[in-house]
Design a protein around this motif. Structure first.
Motif, PDB file in Angstrom:
ATOM      1  N   ALA A   1      12.539 -15.644 -25.607  1.00  0.00           N
ATOM      2  CA  ALA A   1      11.252 -15.780 -24.920  1.00  0.00           C
ATOM      3  C   ALA A   1      10.256 -16.380 -25.906  1.00  0.00           C
ATOM      4  O   ALA A   1       9.091 -15.964 -25.977  1.00  0.00           O
ATOM      5  CB  ALA A   1      10.772 -14.437 -24.393  1.00  0.00           C
ATOM      6  N   SER A   2      10.733 -17.357 -26.672  1.00  0.00           N
ATOM      7  CA  SER A   2       9.937 -17.918 -27.762  1.00  0.00           C
ATOM      8  C   SER A   2       8.683 -18.630 -27.277  1.00  0.00           C
ATOM      9  O   SER A   2       7.744 -18.828 -28.055  1.00  0.00           O
ATOM     10  CB  SER A   2      10.791 -18.892 -28.585  1.00  0.00           C
ATOM     11  OG  SER A   2      11.308 -19.928 -27.763  1.00  0.00           O
ATOM     12  N   SER A   3       8.639 -19.032 -26.015  1.00  0.00           N
ATOM     13  CA  SER A   3       7.448 -19.704 -25.501  1.00  0.00           C
ATOM     14  C   SER A   3       6.297 -18.726 -25.287  1.00  0.00           C
ATOM     15  O   SER A   3       5.137 -19.143 -25.162  1.00  0.00           O
ATOM     16  CB  SER A   3       7.778 -20.408 -24.184  1.00  0.00           C
ATOM     17  OG  SER A   3       8.266 -19.478 -23.226  1.00  0.00           O
ATOM     18  N   PHE A   4       6.592 -17.422 -25.238  1.00  0.00           N
ATOM     19  CA  PHE A   4       5.556 -16.401 -25.094  1.00  0.00           C
ATOM     20  C   PHE A   4       5.149 -15.954 -26.501  1.00  0.00           C
ATOM     21  O   PHE A   4       5.892 -15.241 -27.177  1.00  0.00           O
ATOM     22  CB  PHE A   4       6.070 -15.219 -24.274  1.00  0.00           C
ATOM     23  CG  PHE A   4       6.240 -15.510 -22.813  1.00  0.00           C
ATOM     24  CD1 PHE A   4       5.347 -15.002 -21.880  1.00  0.00           C
ATOM     25  CD2 PHE A   4       7.286 -16.301 -22.371  1.00  0.00           C
ATOM     26  CE1 PHE A   4       5.506 -15.272 -20.524  1.00  0.00           C
ATOM     27  CE2 PHE A   4       7.450 -16.584 -21.020  1.00  0.00           C
ATOM     28  CZ  PHE A   4       6.552 -16.067 -20.102  1.00  0.00           C
ATOM     29  N   VAL A   5       3.989 -16.388 -26.953  1.00  0.00           N
ATOM     30  CA  VAL A   5       3.553 -16.144 -28.318  1.00  0.00           C
ATOM     31  C   VAL A   5       2.688 -14.887 -28.359  1.00  0.00           C
ATOM     32  O   VAL A   5       1.737 -14.739 -27.585  1.00  0.00           O
ATOM     33  CB  VAL A   5       2.772 -17.351 -28.868  1.00  0.00           C
ATOM     34  CG1 VAL A   5       2.308 -17.085 -30.292  1.00  0.00           C
ATOM     35  CG2 VAL A   5       3.646 -18.604 -28.813  1.00  0.00           C
TER      36      VAL A   5
ATOM     37  N   ASP B   1       1.081 -27.550 -20.687  1.00  0.00           N
ATOM     38  CA  ASP B   1       1.042 -28.823 -21.399  1.00  0.00           C
ATOM     39  C   ASP B   1       1.915 -28.789 -22.651  1.00  0.00           C
ATOM     40  O   ASP B   1       2.631 -29.749 -22.956  1.00  0.00           O
ATOM     41  CB  ASP B   1      -0.396 -29.178 -21.774  1.00  0.00           C
ATOM     42  CG  ASP B   1      -1.249 -29.477 -20.546  1.00  0.00           C
ATOM     43  OD1 ASP B   1      -0.655 -29.704 -19.471  1.00  0.00           O
ATOM     44  OD2 ASP B   1      -2.490 -29.490 -20.672  1.00  0.00           O
ATOM     45  N   LYS B   2       1.875 -27.677 -23.384  1.00  0.00           N
ATOM     46  CA  LYS B   2       2.704 -27.550 -24.576  1.00  0.00           C
ATOM     47  C   LYS B   2       4.186 -27.528 -24.212  1.00  0.00           C
ATOM     48  O   LYS B   2       5.018 -28.113 -24.921  1.00  0.00           O
ATOM     49  CB  LYS B   2       2.318 -26.295 -25.353  1.00  0.00           C
ATOM     50  CG  LYS B   2       0.932 -26.355 -25.986  1.00  0.00           C
ATOM     51  CD  LYS B   2       0.643 -25.105 -26.794  1.00  0.00           C
ATOM     52  CE  LYS B   2      -0.725 -25.180 -27.464  1.00  0.00           C
ATOM     53  NZ  LYS B   2      -1.031 -23.954 -28.260  1.00  0.00           N
ATOM     54  N   CYS B   3       4.518 -26.858 -23.126  1.00  0.00           N
ATOM     55  CA  CYS B   3       5.916 -26.811 -22.681  1.00  0.00           C
ATOM     56  C   CYS B   3       6.400 -28.200 -22.289  1.00  0.00           C
ATOM     57  O   CYS B   3       7.519 -28.605 -22.633  1.00  0.00           O
ATOM     58  CB  CYS B   3       6.063 -25.861 -21.494  1.00  0.00           C
ATOM     59  SG  CYS B   3       5.745 -24.130 -21.886  1.00  0.00           S
ATOM     60  N   ARG B   4       5.560 -28.913 -21.578  1.00  0.00           N
ATOM     61  CA  ARG B   4       5.933 -30.259 -21.138  1.00  0.00           C
ATOM     62  C   ARG B   4       6.212 -31.169 -22.322  1.00  0.00           C
ATOM     63  O   ARG B   4       7.215 -31.888 -22.364  1.00  0.00           O
ATOM     64  CB  ARG B   4       4.809 -30.838 -20.280  1.00  0.00           C
ATOM     65  CG  ARG B   4       5.040 -32.274 -19.799  1.00  0.00           C
ATOM     66  CD  ARG B   4       3.746 -32.880 -19.313  1.00  0.00           C
ATOM     67  NE  ARG B   4       2.768 -32.935 -20.401  1.00  0.00           N
ATOM     68  CZ  ARG B   4       1.443 -32.831 -20.202  1.00  0.00           C
ATOM     69  NH1 ARG B   4       0.959 -32.674 -18.999  1.00  0.00           N
ATOM     70  NH2 ARG B   4       0.629 -32.898 -21.242  1.00  0.00           N
ATOM     71  N   ASP B   5       5.320 -31.123 -23.323  1.00  0.00           N
ATOM     72  CA  ASP B   5       5.480 -31.996 -24.477  1.00  0.00           C
ATOM     73  C   ASP B   5       6.654 -31.571 -25.355  1.00  0.00           C
ATOM     74  O   ASP B   5       7.384 -32.418 -25.892  1.00  0.00           O
ATOM     75  CB  ASP B   5       4.191 -32.010 -25.298  1.00  0.00           C
ATOM     76  CG  ASP B   5       3.010 -32.581 -24.516  1.00  0.00           C
ATOM     77  OD1 ASP B   5       3.261 -33.303 -23.525  1.00  0.00           O
ATOM     78  OD2 ASP B   5       1.857 -32.297 -24.892  1.00  0.00           O
TER      79      ASP B   5
ATOM     80  N   LEU C   1       8.027 -25.734 -13.325  1.00  0.00           N
ATOM     81  CA  LEU C   1       7.565 -24.803 -14.348  1.00  0.00           C
ATOM     82  C   LEU C   1       6.201 -24.235 -13.990  1.00  0.00           C
ATOM     83  O   LEU C   1       5.951 -23.032 -14.120  1.00  0.00           O
ATOM     84  CB  LEU C   1       7.505 -25.514 -15.699  1.00  0.00           C
ATOM     85  CG  LEU C   1       6.974 -24.698 -16.873  1.00  0.00           C
ATOM     86  CD1 LEU C   1       7.884 -23.526 -17.186  1.00  0.00           C
ATOM     87  CD2 LEU C   1       6.799 -25.574 -18.108  1.00  0.00           C
ATOM     88  N   ARG C   2       5.315 -25.094 -13.498  1.00  0.00           N
ATOM     89  CA  ARG C   2       3.972 -24.650 -13.125  1.00  0.00           C
ATOM     90  C   ARG C   2       4.036 -23.606 -12.009  1.00  0.00           C
ATOM     91  O   ARG C   2       3.352 -22.574 -12.074  1.00  0.00           O
ATOM     92  CB  ARG C   2       3.130 -25.855 -12.686  1.00  0.00           C
ATOM     93  CG  ARG C   2       1.666 -25.524 -12.423  1.00  0.00           C
ATOM     94  CD  ARG C   2       0.925 -26.776 -11.960  1.00  0.00           C
ATOM     95  NE  ARG C   2       1.034 -27.856 -12.925  1.00  0.00           N
ATOM     96  CZ  ARG C   2       0.233 -27.970 -13.981  1.00  0.00           C
ATOM     97  NH1 ARG C   2      -0.722 -27.078 -14.186  1.00  0.00           N
ATOM     98  NH2 ARG C   2       0.381 -28.994 -14.806  1.00  0.00           N
TER      99      ARG C   2
END
Length: 311
Positions: free
Chosen positions: A185-189, A238-242, A254-255
């Protein structure tokens, strides 16, 4: 696995006849997590939106590549394109699964290895498959743990001892509503904080991979209590997309998934300042221990964090 020769001897009319055939034996095909040794075994692997898992393909007829012919690797999943994205890596030796939005349940990712020989013998097509179960889920809660705690566990008593002038490390682990740990779950900071305001802010540092490092100054009184808090917000689209080079359709999925999710419940761990640990044994402080066959000594750890490992 390897190359073998099978012999068959037949006695006919007083004479022995021999026939042989070349066998190329391969080990079972497996599709496993790249860091499998560091993850608690589970029926399915859980990962969060905007996070990915890398699966490694091993075994199978790939070892027959020395035989003239063609080798094709393929990955597929029923929910590919609607909930997850698959991307082949290293010529098909690995596959990356990216979670776009939560799946209704475990979804199988199937790896197929197909080898077709161009030799007249043995010829034919060899096909082997392997399956891994993945489940994309939004984390329900974050729990603070110490890096050396077993995978899947958290600190149960919610109070741990910390030593002064030492690095005390803590990490965030994510769980679903059923209490199952997420593999990634690294995208959850996590946002870490200590109670006490600006005076205690210098005590908290950020280490590698989002680890929180608490260093209590030497002048703090023994027995002092400190609350360590971990809060998590939803990932930035936006960070996920890039980061994952999403196209318009994937970004839209995703949205939708994130808009239907709530941030994980935060966690608070109480830290109590303790003396440095010490080890005692019969005859302490003498370091001369007269060992003999079937003679045992009991060692005791006092103070410290309340947990100890002997090696």
């Amino acid at each position: 696995a390897g190359d073998f020769v099978l012999f068959a001897d037949v006695r006919r009319e007083g004479a022995w006849l021999r026939s042989e055939v070349d066998l190329r034996v391969y080990s079972p095909t497996r599709l496993r997590l790249q860091d499998e040794a560091h993850v608690r075994p589970a029926t399915s692997l859980l990962f969060a939106p905007c996070s990915s898992l890398t699966l490694v393909l091993s075994g199978g007829p790939a070892v027959m590549a020395r035989v003239p012919g063609s080798l094709v690797r393929n990955f597929s999943a029923p929910l590919e394109g609607t909930h997850i994205r698959l991307r082949s890596l290293d010529g098909g030796a690995r596959v990356e699964a990216l979670c776009l939005r939560p799946t209704p349940g475990p979804t199988p990712v199937t790896a197929e290895v197909r080898f077709e020989s161009t030799e007249a013998e043995p010829g034919g097509v060899v096909v082997a498959r392997a399956v891994a179960l993945l489940r994309c889920v939004a984390p329900s809660a974050v729990r603070i743990a110490q890096p050396w705690d077993p995978a899947g566990s958290t600190i149960s008593n919610r109070t741990v001892g910390v030593r002064r002038s030492k690095e005390n490390r803590f990490e965030a682990r994510f769980f679903d509503e059923a209490g199952e740990i997420l593999t990634n779950a690294s995208s959850f900071v996590s946002r870490w904080s200590l109670d006490g305001g600006a005076a205690r802010r210098p005590w908290l540092e950020m280490g590698a991979a989002g680890v929180a490092v608490v260093i209590v100054p030497q002048e703090v009184e023994l027995g002092a209590s400190i609350a360590l808090r971990a809060e998590v917000a939803l990932p930035h689209i936006d960070k996920c997309r890039d980061a994952h080079l999403l196209d318009t359709a994937q970004e839209s999925l995703l949205r939708k998934g994130l808009e239907a999710s709530a941030p994980p419940q935060p966690d608070v761990l109480h830290l109590r300042v303790t003396p440095d640990y010490a080890i005692r044994w019969p005859g302490h402080p003498s370091r001369v221990l007269p060992f003999a066959p079937q003679h045992a000594f009991a060692f005791e750890v006092i103070n410290g964090t309340g947990t100890a490992t002997f090696a």
